[in-house]
Design an enzyme around this catalytic site. Sequence first.
Site, short mmCIF file in Angstrom:
data_model
loop_
_atom_site.label_atom_id
_atom_site.label_comp_id
_atom_site.label_asym_id
_atom_site.label_seq_id
_atom_site.Cartn_x
_atom_site.Cartn_y
_atom_site.Cartn_z
N HIS A 150 0.85 -1.20 0.00
CA HIS A 150 0.00 0.00 0.00
C HIS A 150 0.88 1.23 0.00
CE1 HIS A 150 0.98 -0.63 4.31
NE2 HIS A 150 1.00 0.68 4.35
N HIS A 197 -6.13 -1.86 3.83
CA HIS A 197 -5.96 -0.66 2.99
C HIS A 197 -5.04 -0.98 1.82
CE1 HIS A 197 -2.33 -0.62 5.29
NE2 HIS A 197 -2.17 0.66 5.47
N HIS A 211 4.57 7.31 2.71
CA HIS A 211 5.35 6.08 2.72
C HIS A 211 4.82 5.00 1.78
CE1 HIS A 211 2.33 4.75 5.83
NE2 HIS A 211 2.50 3.57 5.25
N TYR A 252 8.92 1.63 10.61
CA TYR A 252 9.14 2.65 9.57
C TYR A 252 10.59 3.06 9.49
CZ TYR A 252 4.08 3.56 9.33
OH TYR A 252 2.73 3.46 9.15
N GLU A 262 7.95 1.19 4.87
CA GLU A 262 7.39 0.47 6.02
C GLU A 262 7.45 -1.03 5.75
OE1 GLU A 262 3.13 0.84 6.32
OE2 GLU A 262 3.08 0.27 8.43
#
Length: 304
Positions: A150, A197, A211, A252, A262
């Site tokens: 994502h 997501h 990110h 992260y 990430e």
Amino acid sequence: MGDILRIGRLELRVLDLEKSVDYYTNVIGLEVTGREGDRVYLKAWDEYDHHSIILQKSDQAGMDHMGFKVKDIYALEKLEKKIEQFGCTLTRSSENTRLAEGEAIRFKIPTGHYMELYTDIKQVGTRVGVINPHPWPDGLKGIAPHRLDHCLLTGDDLETATRFYKEVLGFHQTERITTVDGEVTIGSFLSCTNKAHDLAFVKGPDAKFHHAGFYVDNWYEVLKAADILTKHDVQVEVTPTRHGITRGQTTYFYDPSGNRNEAFASGYISYADFPTITWTEDKIATGIFYHRREMVETFSTSLT
Ligand SMILES: [Fe+2]
């Protein structure tokens, strides 16, 4: 699932191409699948298409575009009309604009980022193959995620961005962050699959990149990812922890150009009828960093 299959690629702008290739291959553990001019193409070991990350040499870090793969040409034409009707300016890029790619449509989304939709890309497969495959190939390097999972972007008008993704592109909103009075959206988490997501936005300047998330198997792999980062002397911004939002496990860190990456694991699954979960702004730190319940300052200020 609708017409859009998944996040397919991110083209990231990087300052030093060779240093970045070294990082994305040896630390992240992607494989180089092609190189042409100022671009290097990479994929994760478990991805079938030719690439999911394109590194583009530039004098400014950030994201050139995100590309989502559509199921077929008919779906692409249907989406093209809907995007134009919404008022987005759209261009068509022809086959082989970039390596191994077919035609794509490119347009600016309400937050000022560029998005592409495409259906045609060369499939190169994986080293374990599709007949009696082993669970993973030998010789993996670095974090070795399964896939690009994502991305998170920043923008000002997240109500319009959310409406665009829901009404035009058929995403469902899994979670949102609102002001305590519920009036203003300050975070929006959107899925075009059954993942928690595929794309997310937080309130901030338009057209900025927050990110790219790479998927690893589980909590131990997130811990190991952080070990690998320290081994390679890569700056870790947030050590392994859990998100309240998505329930994912996370760490992260930054690529050599300052683009945030990430390593992400787990998270629930969502279906089209998933009720949108709301986090209120007073609990935002718990939503993002479930254990510390405190914001990390650079997390909202460091954007590319
Ligand atoms: Fe993420």
